[in-house]
Design a protein around this motif. Structure first.
Motif, PDB file in Angstrom:
ATOM      1  N   ARG A 385       0.823  -1.208   0.000  1.00 41.79           N
ATOM      2  CA  ARG A 385       0.000   0.000   0.000  1.00 41.79           C
ATOM      3  C   ARG A 385       0.861   1.266   0.000  1.00 41.79           C
ATOM      4  N   ALA A 386       2.026   1.193   0.646  1.00 44.11           N
ATOM      5  CA  ALA A 386       2.935   2.340   0.621  1.00 44.11           C
ATOM      6  C   ALA A 386       3.392   2.625  -0.803  1.00 44.11           C
ATOM      7  N   GLN A 387       3.652   1.567  -1.573  1.00 42.26           N
ATOM      8  CA  GLN A 387       4.016   1.752  -2.980  1.00 42.26           C
ATOM      9  C   GLN A 387       2.846   2.304  -3.787  1.00 42.26           C
ATOM     10  N   ASP A 388       1.633   1.837  -3.467  1.00 43.93           N
ATOM     11  CA  ASP A 388       0.437   2.345  -4.153  1.00 43.93           C
ATOM     12  C   ASP A 388       0.292   3.851  -3.933  1.00 43.93           C
ATOM     13  N   LEU A 389       0.524   4.300  -2.694  1.00 39.65           N
ATOM     14  CA  LEU A 389       0.378   5.722  -2.397  1.00 39.65           C
ATOM     15  C   LEU A 389       1.452   6.537  -3.108  1.00 39.65           C
ATOM     16  N   ARG A 390       2.651   6.003  -3.162  1.00 37.22           N
ATOM     17  CA  ARG A 390       3.718   6.709  -3.896  1.00 37.22           C
ATOM     18  C   ARG A 390       3.315   6.925  -5.349  1.00 37.22           C
ATOM     19  N   GLU A 391       2.762   5.895  -5.969  1.00 36.40           N
ATOM     20  CA  GLU A 391       2.340   6.019  -7.368  1.00 36.40           C
ATOM     21  C   GLU A 391       1.167   6.985  -7.508  1.00 36.40           C
ATOM     22  N   HIS A 392       0.274   6.973  -6.519  1.00 34.25           N
ATOM     23  CA  HIS A 392      -0.878   7.865  -6.525  1.00 34.25           C
ATOM     24  C   HIS A 392      -0.441   9.342  -6.522  1.00 34.25           C
ATOM     25  N   LEU A 393       0.654   9.628  -5.822  1.00 30.70           N
ATOM     26  CA  LEU A 393       1.125  11.006  -5.672  1.00 30.70           C
ATOM     27  C   LEU A 393       2.154  11.419  -6.720  1.00 30.70           C
ATOM     28  N   ALA A 394       2.631  10.460  -7.505  1.00 32.32           N
ATOM     29  CA  ALA A 394       3.787  10.707  -8.373  1.00 32.32           C
ATOM     30  C   ALA A 394       3.573  11.842  -9.362  1.00 32.32           C
ATOM     31  N   HIS A 395       2.347  12.056  -9.795  1.00 31.03           N
ATOM     32  CA  HIS A 395       2.100  13.050 -10.845  1.00 31.03           C
ATOM     33  C   HIS A 395       1.440  14.322 -10.305  1.00 31.03           C
ATOM     34  N   THR A 396       1.516  14.515  -8.981  1.00 29.28           N
ATOM     35  CA  THR A 396       0.944  15.709  -8.372  1.00 29.28           C
ATOM     36  C   THR A 396       2.058  16.628  -7.901  1.00 29.28           C
ATOM     37  N   ASP A 397       2.086  17.836  -8.403  1.00 32.07           N
ATOM     38  CA  ASP A 397       3.047  18.856  -7.970  1.00 32.07           C
ATOM     39  C   ASP A 397       2.264  19.931  -7.221  1.00 32.07           C
ATOM     40  N   GLY A 398       2.117  19.734  -5.914  1.00 34.54           N
ATOM     41  CA  GLY A 398       1.310  20.648  -5.121  1.00 34.54           C
ATOM     42  C   GLY A 398       1.835  22.070  -5.142  1.00 34.54           C
ATOM     43  N   ALA A 399       3.160  22.215  -5.105  1.00 39.37           N
ATOM     44  CA  ALA A 399       3.741  23.562  -5.103  1.00 39.37           C
ATOM     45  C   ALA A 399       3.467  24.279  -6.423  1.00 39.37           C
ATOM     46  N   ARG A 400       3.565  23.573  -7.524  1.00 35.24           N
ATOM     47  CA  ARG A 400       3.257  24.171  -8.831  1.00 35.24           C
ATOM     48  C   ARG A 400       1.782  24.543  -8.914  1.00 35.24           C
TER      49      ARG A 400
END
Length: 412
Positions: A385-400
């Motif tokens: 599940r930790a790997q799943d969450l990493r992939e879930h967030l991979a394409h999100t640039d919150g600062a941008r």
């Protein structure tokens, strides 16, 4: 080029680093300038190449610690007297007159709710979702009591209902804040939850469930520190040594809002386990503490945690936004020890998702901590599940995303 002023509370590591990350994405469009009162993390701003204005009155280390204790509910007193509010607002308005910012971006800087509005500057609040008004309106339970039994569920659902109704009607605000606002011609919204909103509120949190947001909110996603530091040269050596001896590598961080007691308790427990510990917690310790922690516990001031993602096996953290987001980006599970309600909710969300084990501060020792730690190191479901969450967030640039929303506000 127009100026955007960033004014986090610089005694708060998460607020300061969030502001730095957003400013980095905005600096190609605006002159990004910082201001603050505490020297604790102001150096990180200058290291990132931004101009920093130290405003008056300066906040001492003791006052910063007092403010953190108050925020955690661990103390009844805070340093923000009416006199301090008045001096802050005078200092901030003088800087506004000098810079004429197109927007002011804050963390939990209450005085800026007065200064920016008195000078007609759009106010942007980069904030966590936890315990914001849209969160309280929609959450069915709050992690007041640890566990998932019938009693815990009853207490936690009741707590959510009571806090929601309290927030719906509460108008209580610090007297100094209200008085100084009136002196500066600013009328704060009647309800406390409304008074604590900016003109634009950017939610810099991991979104694991669908939540609705009001018109003045935008969900931008995780914004966490990417410190302009190299890893200390001994860290790669320590990691290689640990791998050779088959010792898991554990990252232990408690942000800027922990205390010496909890840090020492967890370090002592970790020192008894067959792991190598990398811990940026030096500010909580004294030299006499180090010998008892043994040769496999390595203490640092600050570490660029994002550079450790592929070198650690698990984390033990306090549940602050920055540490949770960094742990999620690593793709490794963590033990979360929430010290206050926001942190406990952050941990609880990840426990629900399946990439973390949550403990209360009272449980963070002995067999409870050892069992939690064994789980994050060896439970295949947690690690998947930790790997799943990493992939879930991979394409999100919150600062941008945050920078784009600030630009849209300024140019509207």
């Amino acid at each position: 080029m127009n100026t955007v002023l960033f004014a986090p509370e610089t005694f708060n590591l998460a607020e300061t680093t969030r502001a730095i990350e957003v400013a980095r994405r905005l600096r190609d469009r605006y002159e990004c300038v910082f201001a603050g009162y505490s020297e604790r993390y102001a150096g990180l701003i200058e290291e990132a190449g931004f101009e920093y204005h130290a405003l008056t009155p300066p906040l001492s280390e003791e006052q910063a610690d007092q403010a953190i204790r108050f925020d955690q509910g661990a103390g009844l007193e805070h340093p923000f007297t009416p006199e301090m509010f008045r001096e802050r607002v005078e200092s901030e308005r003088a800087l506004n007159a000098l810079l004429r910012p197109a927007a002011t971006v804050i963390g939990s800087t209450l005085s800026q709710f007065v200064s920016a509005r008195a000078d007609g500057v759009p106010l942007v609040y980069v904030k966590p979702f936890a315990y914001s008004w849209p969160h309280l309106r929609q959450t069915s339970a709050l992690p007041v009591v640890q566990g998932h039994g019938r009693l815990a569920r009853a207490v936690n659902t009741t707590a959510a209902r009571l806090l929601r109704e309290t927030a719906r009607h509460t108008t209580l605000k610090p007297r100094g804040w209200v008085r100084i606002a009136q002196e500066n011609g600013v009328r704060l919204p009647r309800r406390t939850v409304d008074a604590l909103d900016g003109d634009l509120n950017l939610v810099a949190s991991i979104r694991l469930r669908p939540y609705l947001l009001p018109p003045n909110y935008r969900w931008v996603g995780p914004v966490y520190a990417h410190l302009d530091h190299e890893l200390p040269p001994e860290v790669p050596h320590l990691v290689r040594k640990a791998r050779k001896s088959q010792r898991p590598v554990v990252y232990f961080a408690m942000g800027s809002s922990a205390n010496r007691d909890i840090v020492l308790r967890v370090l002592r427990e970790l020192s008894r386990l067959p792991v190598t510990v990398l811990a940026p917690v030096a500010r909580y310790l004294i030299p006499d503490d180090h010998p008892e922690l043994g040769e496999h516990v390595h203490v640092f001031d600050l570490l660029p945690a994002h550079l450790l993602n592929d070198q650690i096996d698990a984390s033990v953290i306090h549940g602050g936004e920055g540490t949770v987001q960094t742990a999620a980006a690593s793709g490794k599970p963590f033990v979360g020890i929430g010290l206050q309600f926001e942190q406990r909710w952050n941990v609880d969300e990840c426990v629900r998702f399946g990439n973390a084990v949550g403990l209360s501060p009272r449980q963070a020792h002995g067999e409870s901590l050892r069992r939690a730690f064994e789980a994050v190191l060896h439970d295949p479901a947690l690690r998947a599940r930790a790997q799943d969450l990493r992939e879930h967030l991979a394409h999100t640039d919150g600062a941008r995303n945050a920078a784009d929303h600030i630009h849209a506000l300024v140019t509207a």
